[in-house]
Design an enzyme around this catalytic site. Structure first.
Site, PDB file in Angstrom:
ATOM      1  N   TYR A 272      -8.470  -3.657 -11.694  1.00 65.98           N
ATOM      2  CA  TYR A 272      -8.168  -2.423 -10.959  1.00 65.98           C
ATOM      3  C   TYR A 272      -6.871  -1.770 -11.464  1.00 65.98           C
ATOM      4  CZ  TYR A 272     -11.161  -3.577  -6.831  1.00 65.98           C
ATOM      5  OH  TYR A 272     -12.187  -3.854  -5.964  1.00 65.98           O
TER       6      TYR A 272
ATOM      7  N   LYS B 204       0.226   5.321  -6.057  1.00 64.79           N
ATOM      8  CA  LYS B 204      -0.756   5.338  -7.159  1.00 64.79           C
ATOM      9  C   LYS B 204      -1.661   6.557  -7.048  1.00 64.79           C
ATOM     10  CE  LYS B 204      -4.574   4.067  -6.481  1.00 64.79           C
ATOM     11  NZ  LYS B 204      -5.063   2.704  -6.352  1.00 64.79           N
TER      12      LYS B 204
ATOM     13  N   HIS C 192     -27.609  20.236  -1.716  1.00 61.35           N
ATOM     14  CA  HIS C 192     -27.678  20.865  -3.034  1.00 61.35           C
ATOM     15  C   HIS C 192     -26.740  22.066  -3.138  1.00 61.35           C
ATOM     16  CE1 HIS C 192     -29.571  21.951  -6.802  1.00 61.35           C
ATOM     17  NE2 HIS C 192     -29.660  23.193  -6.369  1.00 61.35           N
TER      18      HIS C 192
ATOM     19  N   CYS D 129      -1.383   1.581  -3.275  1.00 63.69           N
ATOM     20  CA  CYS D 129      -2.414   2.618  -3.099  1.00 63.69           C
ATOM     21  C   CYS D 129      -1.863   4.039  -3.005  1.00 63.69           C
ATOM     22  CB  CYS D 129      -3.216   2.372  -1.822  1.00 63.69           C
ATOM     23  SG  CYS D 129      -3.452   0.653  -1.380  1.00 63.69           S
TER      24      CYS D 129
ATOM     25  N   GLU E 275      -6.563   1.718 -13.610  1.00 66.00           N
ATOM     26  CA  GLU E 275      -6.074   2.899 -12.887  1.00 66.00           C
ATOM     27  C   GLU E 275      -4.830   3.456 -13.586  1.00 66.00           C
ATOM     28  OE1 GLU E 275      -5.602   1.635  -8.821  1.00 66.00           O
ATOM     29  OE2 GLU E 275      -7.714   1.976  -8.364  1.00 66.00           O
TER      30      GLU E 275
ATOM     31  N   GLU F 156     -26.346  14.306  -4.606  1.00 65.14           N
ATOM     32  CA  GLU F 156     -27.771  14.439  -4.282  1.00 65.14           C
ATOM     33  C   GLU F 156     -28.621  13.560  -5.211  1.00 65.14           C
ATOM     34  OE1 GLU F 156     -29.836  18.245  -5.238  1.00 65.14           O
ATOM     35  OE2 GLU F 156     -27.940  18.818  -6.129  1.00 65.14           O
TER      36      GLU F 156
ATOM     37  N   CYS G 294       0.824  -1.213   0.000  1.00 64.15           N
ATOM     38  CA  CYS G 294       0.000   0.000   0.000  1.00 64.15           C
ATOM     39  C   CYS G 294       0.857   1.262   0.000  1.00 64.15           C
ATOM     40  CB  CYS G 294      -0.933  -0.018   1.208  1.00 64.15           C
ATOM     41  SG  CYS G 294      -1.868   1.503   1.390  1.00 64.15           S
TER      42      CYS G 294
END
Ligand code: NDP
Length: 460
Positions: free
Chosen positions: A179, A51, A437, A48, A183, A442, A43
């Site tokens: 993945y 990346k 909003h 992660c 990516e 939303e 990681c």
């Protein structure tokens, strides 16, 4: 403890190993952690975190044109890859240092070197001799898997080398549709690299909801990534002008780099697990029960090496549950249901719960709520990127079984949705939540009309 040199020996200082080691050490246990590379694991060092920095760097390219649409005068930008890589490496070194300090502050001892089990209690550490551990935790993660049936595969890189390229390629071919492939394809394309994805399947991101898969592929194509489906790379030729990728349909693609991302394999080879009697699955993963215990009662395993859900936060929770059970006297398991995940494509994916296909398979009748739209940030300057939100709802109970988002902030949005789904939220409860909003999210709480898939619509 009299017969042992430590209470716990952790092999691997990645996310799962470090969390377990720290929590165990904080109870006063004597804990040693062996790491043959850098502290932080996949990681922090080669996954992660670096990346995400690359995604940030890549996404900024779009911001320049967006800014022009919003009235800014932006001179032609240029990107300095070596400068970015150096800055990224500095930050990774800083983060790895924090991991080291966290281990030390917790009272765990770090041992640099490769650890190999000689038997269920004896660990040999390269150049440092042997010791006996009462309990052993295997947290060695995974490694990129490279196929052996592709001629010229030695000319290809994996994601691990992609973090350290001396220069940014002009053209890259990325093999795979999961993945990592997507990516990195997004990262390279955003940085101006001519990027082609070659994937064997009929669509990318197998396992995700089909509408999500198609939407991501369309958006990536629109952003300039060439996606070639239903083909495999059979050969890579190296010539004076660079590399030529030859596909099994005869297509040839010129490139400066070829990156393979065909999955990662559990890192269990050469660890002495056989000598210790630890049972492995066919793919080399350590077999564990709900408490992460192996078939050997003083050996546990957490994280990618067990190939359950290969995500950092899952490894951390598995490591934590192990430490609570074995060192805090609180038997704990981690629930692998309803784990949200994100794919940092551009736009990104956030997903939690069941896909429509899986929900239909498991529950029969489901209702679908789906919206595709251009977010207001895009419409203002004439951008074409579209977001997508989708809810999968069990027809009878109205429980929301799946929530899927493709949007720039999808990973942030899905974290909140995951709380509600984990709590078993129903569609009426979800709808009673007032919208915020103006936001993209939303749209998730304002979908009232059931979506009729085109095929069903025609039949009706
Ligand atoms: P994935 O399992 O996600 O994808 C592997 C891809 O390679 C699939 O598209 C698969 O195709 C293809 N493939 C597999 N074998 C072959 C073959 N022999 N020939 C051709 N194609 C093949 O693996 P990744 O390497 O992308 O990532 C590994 C894991 O790391 C992920 O599963 C995820 O758990 C984790 N990860 C998570 C991230 C995140 O949370 N954002 C980021 C990166 C990694 P097919 O679909 O047809 O099987």
């Amino acid at each position: 403890m009299a017969d042992f040199d430590c209470d716990l020996f952790v092999i691997g200082a990645g996310s799962g190993g470090v969390r377990a080691a720290r929590m165990a050490a904080m109870t006063g246990a004597k804990v040693l952690v062996a790491e043959e590379h850098r502290v932080g694991g996949t990681c922090v060092i080669r996954g992660c975190v670096p990346k995400k920095f690359m995604v940030y760097a890549s996404e900024l390219s779009k911001s320049f044109s967006t800014a022009r649409g919003y009235g800014w005068t932006v001179p032609e930008p240029s990107f300095d890859w070596p400068r970015f890589i150096a800055a990224k490496d500095d930050e990774i070194a800083r983060l790895s240092g924090i991991y080291v300090r966290n281990l030390q502050n917790a009272g765990a001892e770090l041992v640099h070197g490769r650890a190999v089990l000689k038997d269920r209690h004896t660990v040999s550490i390269e150049g440092k001799g042997e010791l006996r551990a009462a309990k052993v935790l295997v947290a060695t993660g995974g490694r990129p898997w490279m196929p052996d049936d592709v001629e010229g595969i030695e000319h290809a890189i994996s994601s691990e080398e992609a973090f350290h390229l001396a220069e940014l390629p002009r053209r890259i071919v990325v093999a795979g549709g999961g993945y990592i492939a997507l990516e990195f394809a997004g990262i390279f394309a955003g940085l101006g690299v001519e990027t082609t994805v070659v994937h064997r399947g009929p669509n990318v991101l197998r396992g995700f909801d089909d509408d999500i898969r198609s939407h991501v592929a369309e958006e990536m194509e629109q952003a300039g990534v060439h996606i070639r489906l239903g083909v495999k790379i059979s050969r890579i030729e190296k010539g004076p002008g660079g590399l030529t990728v030859v596909c099994d349909d005869g297509r040839r693609i010129e490139a400066d780099q070829v990156m393979f991302a065909l999955g990662r394999a559990p890192h269990t080879k050469g660890l002495g697990l056989e000598a210790a009697g630890v049972a492995l699955a066919d793919n080399g993963a350590v077999k564990v029960d709900d408490y992460s215990r192996t078939n050997v009662d003083n050996i546990w395993a957490v994280g990618d090496v067990t190939d359950r859900i290969n995500l950092t936060p899952v490894a951390i929770r598995e490591g934590s549950a192990f430490a609570m059970t074995e060192f805090q006297g609180k038997p704990t398991t981690f629930d692998h249901e309803m784990v949200a995940s994100a794919v940092f494509t551009q736009p990104a994916v956030g997903s939690v719960g069941l896909s429509e296909a899986d929900a239909r398979h498991q529950y029969g009748k489901v209702d679908i709520y789906l919206a595709k739209f251009r977010p207001m940030k895009e419409t203002f300057y004439g951008g074409h990127s579209r977001a997508m939100v989708k809810l999968v709802v069990e027809a009878g109970s109205e429980r929301i079984l799946g929530c899927h988002v493709v949007a720039p902030d999808a990973p942030e949005i899905i974290q909140m949705a995951a709380i509600a789904l984990k709590m078993g939220v129903t569609k009426p409860q979800w709808d009673s939540t007032c919208a915020v909003h103006p936001t993209l999210a939303e749209e998730l709480v304002t979908m009232r009309d059931k979506h009729v898939p085109p095929a069903l619509g025609q039949a009706a």
